[in-house]
Design a protein around this motif. Sequence first.
Motif, PDB file in Angstrom:
ATOM      1  N   ASN A  57      19.604  30.087 -58.893  1.00  0.00           N
ATOM      2  CA  ASN A  57      20.219  28.863 -58.374  1.00  0.00           C
ATOM      3  C   ASN A  57      19.996  28.682 -56.876  1.00  0.00           C
ATOM      4  N   SER A  58      19.676  29.765 -56.195  1.00  0.00           N
ATOM      5  CA  SER A  58      19.377  29.627 -54.765  1.00  0.00           C
ATOM      6  C   SER A  58      17.999  29.008 -54.543  1.00  0.00           C
ATOM      7  N   TYR A  59      17.175  28.985 -55.586  1.00  0.00           N
ATOM      8  CA  TYR A  59      15.840  28.391 -55.505  1.00  0.00           C
ATOM      9  C   TYR A  59      15.724  27.092 -56.298  1.00  0.00           C
ATOM     10  N   ILE A  60      16.719  26.810 -57.132  1.00  0.00           N
ATOM     11  CA  ILE A  60      16.660  25.636 -58.007  1.00  0.00           C
ATOM     12  C   ILE A  60      17.870  24.749 -57.737  1.00  0.00           C
ATOM     13  N   SER A  61      17.625  23.478 -57.437  1.00  0.00           N
ATOM     14  CA  SER A  61      18.728  22.542 -57.224  1.00  0.00           C
ATOM     15  C   SER A  61      19.115  21.897 -58.554  1.00  0.00           C
ATOM     16  N   LYS A  62      20.223  21.203 -58.554  1.00  0.00           N
ATOM     17  CA  LYS A  62      20.694  20.548 -59.777  1.00  0.00           C
ATOM     18  C   LYS A  62      19.730  19.461 -60.243  1.00  0.00           C
ATOM     19  N   ASP A  63      18.965  18.893 -59.328  1.00  0.00           N
ATOM     20  CA  ASP A  63      18.056  17.797 -59.673  1.00  0.00           C
ATOM     21  C   ASP A  63      16.628  18.242 -59.953  1.00  0.00           C
ATOM     22  N   ASP A  64      16.330  19.524 -59.805  1.00  0.00           N
ATOM     23  CA  ASP A  64      14.979  20.014 -60.053  1.00  0.00           C
ATOM     24  C   ASP A  64      14.630  19.956 -61.539  1.00  0.00           C
ATOM     25  N   GLU A  65      13.387  19.580 -61.828  1.00  0.00           N
ATOM     26  CA  GLU A  65      12.869  19.678 -63.194  1.00  0.00           C
ATOM     27  C   GLU A  65      12.471  21.137 -63.422  1.00  0.00           C
ATOM     28  N   VAL A  66      13.033  21.735 -64.467  1.00  0.00           N
ATOM     29  CA  VAL A  66      12.796  23.151 -64.743  1.00  0.00           C
ATOM     30  C   VAL A  66      12.280  23.321 -66.170  1.00  0.00           C
ATOM     31  N   LEU A  67      11.235  24.112 -66.320  1.00  0.00           N
ATOM     32  CA  LEU A  67      10.719  24.468 -67.639  1.00  0.00           C
ATOM     33  C   LEU A  67      11.002  25.943 -67.872  1.00  0.00           C
ATOM     34  N   HIS A  68      11.801  26.244 -68.892  1.00  0.00           N
ATOM     35  CA  HIS A  68      12.135  27.622 -69.254  1.00  0.00           C
ATOM     36  C   HIS A  68      11.272  27.983 -70.467  1.00  0.00           C
ATOM     37  N   LEU A  69      10.494  29.060 -70.346  1.00  0.00           N
ATOM     38  CA  LEU A  69       9.529  29.402 -71.381  1.00  0.00           C
ATOM     39  C   LEU A  69      10.067  30.365 -72.438  1.00  0.00           C
ATOM     40  N   GLY A  70      11.370  30.379 -72.612  1.00  0.00           N
ATOM     41  CA  GLY A  70      11.920  31.066 -73.772  1.00  0.00           C
ATOM     42  C   GLY A  70      12.624  32.381 -73.509  1.00  0.00           C
ATOM     43  N   ASP A  71      13.412  32.790 -74.529  1.00  0.00           N
ATOM     44  CA  ASP A  71      14.236  33.997 -74.501  1.00  0.00           C
ATOM     45  C   ASP A  71      15.301  33.889 -73.411  1.00  0.00           C
ATOM     46  N   VAL A  72      16.215  32.977 -73.634  1.00  0.00           N
ATOM     47  CA  VAL A  72      17.277  32.710 -72.653  1.00  0.00           C
ATOM     48  C   VAL A  72      18.317  33.821 -72.652  1.00  0.00           C
ATOM     49  N   ALA A  73      18.818  34.202 -73.848  1.00  0.00           N
ATOM     50  CA  ALA A  73      19.983  35.085 -73.882  1.00  0.00           C
ATOM     51  C   ALA A  73      20.110  35.804 -75.210  1.00  0.00           C
ATOM     52  N   PHE A  74      20.960  36.810 -75.218  1.00  0.00           N
ATOM     53  CA  PHE A  74      21.292  37.578 -76.418  1.00  0.00           C
ATOM     54  C   PHE A  74      22.768  37.370 -76.759  1.00  0.00           C
ATOM     55  N   LYS A  75      23.035  37.430 -78.058  1.00  0.00           N
ATOM     56  CA  LYS A  75      24.399  37.390 -78.596  1.00  0.00           C
ATOM     57  C   LYS A  75      25.197  36.234 -77.978  1.00  0.00           C
ATOM     58  N   ASP A  76      26.424  36.498 -77.536  1.00  0.00           N
ATOM     59  CA  ASP A  76      27.270  35.392 -77.067  1.00  0.00           C
ATOM     60  C   ASP A  76      26.994  35.002 -75.618  1.00  0.00           C
ATOM     61  N   LYS A  77      26.044  35.652 -74.986  1.00  0.00           N
ATOM     62  CA  LYS A  77      25.753  35.351 -73.577  1.00  0.00           C
ATOM     63  C   LYS A  77      24.945  34.061 -73.411  1.00  0.00           C
ATOM     64  N   TYR A  78      24.624  33.383 -74.516  1.00  0.00           N
ATOM     65  CA  TYR A  78      23.931  32.102 -74.407  1.00  0.00           C
ATOM     66  C   TYR A  78      24.761  31.077 -73.635  1.00  0.00           C
ATOM     67  N   ILE A  79      26.084  31.271 -73.589  1.00  0.00           N
ATOM     68  CA  ILE A  79      26.932  30.305 -72.879  1.00  0.00           C
ATOM     69  C   ILE A  79      26.709  30.344 -71.365  1.00  0.00           C
ATOM     70  N   LEU A  80      26.061  31.415 -70.876  1.00  0.00           N
ATOM     71  CA  LEU A  80      25.754  31.488 -69.443  1.00  0.00           C
ATOM     72  C   LEU A  80      24.711  30.452 -69.037  1.00  0.00           C
ATOM     73  N   ALA A  81      24.006  29.905 -70.008  1.00  0.00           N
ATOM     74  CA  ALA A  81      22.978  28.900 -69.710  1.00  0.00           C
ATOM     75  C   ALA A  81      23.549  27.716 -68.940  1.00  0.00           C
ATOM     76  N   GLU A  82      24.821  27.420 -69.183  1.00  0.00           N
ATOM     77  CA  GLU A  82      25.455  26.276 -68.526  1.00  0.00           C
ATOM     78  C   GLU A  82      25.537  26.461 -67.008  1.00  0.00           C
ATOM     79  N   LYS A  83      25.459  27.710 -66.550  1.00  0.00           N
ATOM     80  CA  LYS A  83      25.583  27.976 -65.119  1.00  0.00           C
ATOM     81  C   LYS A  83      24.270  27.764 -64.354  1.00  0.00           C
ATOM     82  N   LEU A  84      23.165  27.608 -65.073  1.00  0.00           N
ATOM     83  CA  LEU A  84      21.871  27.455 -64.408  1.00  0.00           C
ATOM     84  C   LEU A  84      21.700  26.040 -63.857  1.00  0.00           C
ATOM     85  N   ASN A  85      21.236  25.935 -62.638  1.00  0.00           N
ATOM     86  CA  ASN A  85      20.905  24.637 -62.054  1.00  0.00           C
ATOM     87  C   ASN A  85      19.643  24.071 -62.692  1.00  0.00           C
ATOM     88  N   GLY A  86      19.473  22.758 -62.506  1.00  0.00           N
ATOM     89  CA  GLY A  86      18.234  22.111 -62.917  1.00  0.00           C
ATOM     90  C   GLY A  86      18.364  21.282 -64.178  1.00  0.00           C
TER      91      GLY A  86
END
Length: 210
Positions: free
Chosen positions: A42-71
């Motif tokens: 998040n120190s390198y990505i602003s809320k308005d940045d276009e971001v492409l995530h190339l997969g494997d975000v999270a394991f088990k219930d930690k997928y909810i952390l995705a909401e904290k990522l900017n972009g």
Amino acid sequence: MKIISDTHFGHTNMLFYEPSRIQKARMEGYEDFDRFLIEYLNSYISKDDEVLHLGDVAFKDKYILAEKLNGKITLIKGNHDKQKHIEYYKSIGWDVIEDIRIQTDMDKSRFEYLKYKYDKKTISKTACLVKEVSGKKVLFSHYPVFNDNPYDEKFKDISKLLEEVFTLCGCDINIHGHTHSYTVGDKRCINACLEVNDFKPIQISAVLNQ
């Protein structure tokens, strides 16, 4: 556009497979890798940045952390992105690519034969994005197109399918995730995994101008 891959939130074993993860976190004053990675990205990505995530975000219930990522995030499905997780990512506004998405001016009927050449399981697990960036045709994917890692023999049919898409579209470059600190030998493949990029997002313009 900024590119990240293989965040693997909640995947404790990955800290053993790829020790540079916890080493980097500790260098930055963290013991919790997930917290470090979110704040660092998040120190390198602003809320308005276009971001492409190339997969494997999270394991088990930690997928909810995705909401904290900017972009404004588009995700290309990886092998660890479960359907429950994908539905959550969609619910927080992510665009999720689960199939072969072509954003170039070409006859899409040229791809019809692939449905008969490959089994349904392989097709359902293959996701990629093809688009033109700065005059180059780029195939973005989780798996590398030209994968020479013996560990990935079980994914060889996916790589074969991606290679056909790469060829049909006349692509110049493949930007991928999945391999972490392992870099494939083919120079057309650019590894976007965090481990080989100092845990920073790749800036697509910088990569294409190398």
